[in-house]
Scaffold this active site. Structure first.
Site, short mmCIF file in Angstrom:
data_model
loop_
_atom_site.label_atom_id
_atom_site.label_comp_id
_atom_site.label_asym_id
_atom_site.label_seq_id
_atom_site.Cartn_x
_atom_site.Cartn_y
_atom_site.Cartn_z
N GLU A 95 27.09 39.67 36.24
CA GLU A 95 27.75 40.36 36.11
C GLU A 95 26.51 41.12 34.72
O GLU A 95 26.16 42.12 34.32
CB GLU A 95 28.97 40.51 34.90
CG GLU A 95 30.11 39.57 35.85
CD GLU A 95 31.20 39.94 34.99
OE1 GLU A 95 30.64 39.07 33.92
OE2 GLU A 95 32.07 39.63 35.73
N HIS B 298 36.47 43.01 28.52
CA HIS B 298 36.18 42.07 29.50
C HIS B 298 35.28 40.90 28.84
O HIS B 298 34.42 41.81 28.40
CB HIS B 298 35.32 42.93 30.65
CG HIS B 298 34.83 42.02 31.27
ND1 HIS B 298 35.61 41.49 33.13
CD2 HIS B 298 33.78 41.59 31.92
CE1 HIS B 298 34.60 40.95 33.00
NE2 HIS B 298 33.89 41.18 32.76
N ARG C 152 42.30 40.67 21.27
CA ARG C 152 43.34 42.06 22.09
C ARG C 152 44.44 41.71 21.84
O ARG C 152 45.49 42.51 21.60
CB ARG C 152 44.10 40.52 23.96
CG ARG C 152 42.94 41.13 25.03
CD ARG C 152 42.35 40.40 26.62
NE ARG C 152 41.67 41.11 27.46
CZ ARG C 152 41.43 40.41 28.55
NH1 ARG C 152 41.74 39.46 28.59
NH2 ARG C 152 40.20 40.83 28.77
N ARG D 187 35.80 34.17 25.84
CA ARG D 187 37.13 33.94 26.33
C ARG D 187 37.75 33.80 25.32
O ARG D 187 39.77 33.97 25.20
CB ARG D 187 37.20 33.16 27.42
CG ARG D 187 36.25 33.76 28.87
CD ARG D 187 36.87 34.58 29.36
NE ARG D 187 38.04 34.54 29.91
CZ ARG D 187 39.18 36.24 30.47
NH1 ARG D 187 38.11 36.47 31.23
NH2 ARG D 187 39.39 35.61 31.32
N PHE E 259 46.41 46.26 41.58
CA PHE E 259 46.65 47.04 40.34
C PHE E 259 44.80 47.44 39.88
O PHE E 259 44.38 47.88 39.87
CB PHE E 259 46.93 46.33 38.77
CG PHE E 259 46.03 44.70 38.94
CD1 PHE E 259 44.81 44.47 38.46
CD2 PHE E 259 46.66 43.68 38.83
CE1 PHE E 259 43.94 43.40 38.85
CE2 PHE E 259 45.66 42.32 39.58
CZ PHE E 259 44.79 42.47 39.07
N THR F 2 45.23 37.52 28.72
CA THR F 2 44.57 39.66 29.53
C THR F 2 45.70 40.10 29.43
O THR F 2 45.39 40.97 29.30
CB THR F 2 44.52 38.65 31.19
OG1 THR F 2 43.56 37.57 31.21
CG2 THR F 2 44.63 39.43 31.93
N LYS G 296 35.55 47.82 26.25
CA LYS G 296 36.48 49.42 27.23
C LYS G 296 37.36 49.90 26.44
O LYS G 296 36.96 50.66 25.81
CB LYS G 296 38.34 48.80 27.73
CG LYS G 296 37.50 46.86 28.80
CD LYS G 296 39.05 46.65 29.84
CE LYS G 296 38.52 45.03 30.52
NZ LYS G 296 39.57 45.11 30.77
P1 GDP Z 1 40.39 38.95 32.73
O1 GDP Z 1 39.19 37.99 33.02
O2 GDP Z 1 41.75 38.13 31.14
O3 GDP Z 1 39.33 40.45 31.75
O4 GDP Z 1 41.42 39.58 33.80
P2 GDP Z 1 41.15 39.28 35.18
O5 GDP Z 1 39.72 38.85 35.49
O6 GDP Z 1 42.33 38.39 36.32
O7 GDP Z 1 41.58 41.24 35.35
C1 GDP Z 1 40.53 42.16 35.28
C2 GDP Z 1 41.42 42.76 34.73
O8 GDP Z 1 43.23 43.57 35.67
C3 GDP Z 1 42.34 42.82 33.17
O9 GDP Z 1 41.70 42.38 32.15
C4 GDP Z 1 43.42 44.05 33.24
O10 GDP Z 1 42.86 45.04 33.23
C5 GDP Z 1 43.56 43.92 34.97
N1 GDP Z 1 45.25 43.43 34.97
C6 GDP Z 1 45.29 42.05 35.66
N2 GDP Z 1 45.89 41.66 35.60
C7 GDP Z 1 46.57 43.16 35.68
C8 GDP Z 1 48.18 43.37 36.00
O11 GDP Z 1 49.14 42.24 36.67
N3 GDP Z 1 49.01 44.66 36.20
C9 GDP Z 1 48.19 45.55 35.73
N4 GDP Z 1 48.10 46.85 35.60
N5 GDP Z 1 46.47 44.79 35.09
C10 GDP Z 1 45.92 43.97 35.33
#
Ligand code: GDP
Length: 137
Positions: free
Chosen positions: A126, A115, A102, A85, A57, A91, A9
């Site tokens: 994707e 991601h 991370r 993962r 978000f 996350t 990212k």
């Molecule tokens: P990932 O698979 O671990 O990347 O998580 P998700 O698919 O749930 O979310 C996608 C992306 O959205 C995450 O990598 C974060 O950058 C963002 N994100 C997820 N949850 C939150 C949140 O509660 N607040 C904010 N600001 N960003 C979030």
């Protein structure tokens, strides 16, 4: 053998740790099958993260993902989806296990360095989002 999509990212690209992150993949038996650097448009980011469009978000996520260049990769290896993962960590970097990407390179839940596809099915969607078949080798 599985393939999964990884995105380094804008925060990690700006920090100049692309090579360090790719080393995590290669050191853990994931091979780079495709790679490119690009800038996502608002439309690209909104389409890529469409599953999150109702989340509070979403706008911040699109803004962040378009704030600078990203590096997009196809990673290939045994259990590539789960392994990526695991290497990424939680996350929220503050909750990510020590030694994960991370935990080591990310600052916040918005700017969380990488991601990774969350299932084999999403991985293939994707990968097709970013790469033509002939670009994956
Ligand atoms: P990932 O698979 O671990 O990347 O998580 P998700 O698919 O749930 O979310 C996608 C992306 O959205 C995450 O990598 C974060 O950058 C963002 N994100 C997820 N949850 C939150 C949140 O509660 N607040 C904010 N600001 N960003 C979030």
């Amino acid at each position: 053998m599985e393939q999964t999509l990884s995105i380094i990212k804008p925060d990690a690209v700006a920090k100049n740790v692309v090579g360090k992150i790719i080393d995590r993949f290669e050191s853990n038996n994931l091979r780079v099958a495709a790679i490119k650097k690009l800038c996502l448009t608002n439309e690209d980011a909104a389409r890529f993260y469409a599953v999150h469009k109702e989340r509070p978000f979403f706008n911040d996520l699109v803004k962040f993902m378009t704030s600078g260049a990203v590096v997009v990769l196809v990673l290939e290896g045994e259990n590539a989806v789960a392994k990526n993962r695991e290497l990424m960590g939680a996350t929220n970097p503050k909750e990510a296990e020590k030694g994960t990407i991370r935990a080591d390179f990310a600052e916040s839940i918005d700017a969380n360095a990488v991601h990774g596809s969350d299932s084999l099915e999403n991985a293939s969607i994707e990968i097709a989002f970013f790469f033509a078949k002939k670009e994956v080798a």
